[in-house]
Design an enzyme around this catalytic site. Structure first.
Site, PDB file in Angstrom:
ATOM      1  N   CYS A  73       0.843  -1.198   0.000  1.00 54.11           N
ATOM      2  CA  CYS A  73       0.000   0.000   0.000  1.00 54.11           C
ATOM      3  C   CYS A  73       0.876   1.246   0.000  1.00 54.11           C
ATOM      4  O   CYS A  73       1.987   1.226   0.514  1.00 54.11           O
ATOM      5  CB  CYS A  73      -0.886   0.062   1.255  1.00 54.11           C
ATOM      6  N   ASP A  74       0.340   2.321  -0.546  1.00 50.32           N
ATOM      7  CA  ASP A  74       1.008   3.604  -0.420  1.00 50.32           C
ATOM      8  C   ASP A  74      -0.028   4.711  -0.509  1.00 50.32           C
ATOM      9  O   ASP A  74      -0.978   4.624  -1.292  1.00 50.32           O
ATOM     10  CB  ASP A  74       2.065   3.808  -1.502  1.00 50.32           C
TER      11      ASP A  74
END
Length: 200
Positions: A73-74
């Site tokens: 995730c980012d």
């Protein structure tokens, strides 16, 4: 019970780890080491997704992730069409907050799940609108002095000291903290995995 699939979080974010644990999951953590500053994309939403994919791919390629489901995730904050990640220093964090107060931005979080057993993957970006309050200069200075905004995308978080400076959100709450559990469930389902099978 059948052998449970391993879940690996390709992030050092304590907030993401906390969200997963609260949802009954017990991921292992393997930090990707991806240089976020070296990555670019045409839009903030695409940037978040490209970074999420890069993190998931970097960890999925490691021997210790063999057979696991890897989640990358980012998050970036989109404001005026620009993507803002973690501020570089206190001066930048202060300027960021002065530009955000009284306005709304969109927290974009890219999600990528890779099944290292099959090579299958699923990825999407979740978007949540964040309406910022209007903290005073003194409140901003105190918040920046706490050090917290230097470690979070957009220089704010919903689960920390800046929570009183956020008036409202429109969309998924967890997405702003760093991971949309509902989107994670959908991506796992695309790979033929029920999130309930990963509960511990």
């Amino acid at each position: 019970m059948t052998d449970q699939r391993r879940l690996v979080l390709a992030s050092q974010s304590p907030a993401r780890l906390g969200l997963l644990r609260q949802a009954g999951l017990a991921p292992e953590v393997i930090v990707s080491g991806v240089d976020e500053d070296a990555v670019s994309a045409p839009t903030p939403a695409e940037l978040a997704l490209v970074l999420a994919r890069a993190k998931a791919e970097a960890v999925a390629a490691r021997p210790e992730a063999a057979g696991a489901l890897v989640v990358g995730c980012d998050s970036v904050l989109e404001l005026d069409g620009q993507a803002y990640g973690k501020p570089a220093d206190a001066e930048e964090a202060t300027a960021r907050w002065k530009s955000m107060r009284g306005r709304a931005g969109v927290l974009q979080t890219g999600h990528c799940v890779i099944d290292t057993a099959s090579g299958a993957r699923a990825a999407r970006t979740a978007s949540t609108t964040v309406r910022f309050g209007s903290p005073s200069d003194a409140e901003i200075a105190a918040y920046v002095a706490s050090g917290e905004p230097l470690y979070v995308a957009g220089a704010f978080t919903l689960d920390g000291r800046s929570a009183p400076f956020v008036d409202a959100i429109e969309g998924n709450h967890g997405n702003v903290i760093g991971l949309s559990l509902s989107l994670l469930r959908e991506l796992l389902a695309e790979l033929g995995v029920a999130i309930t099978d990963l509960w511990v």
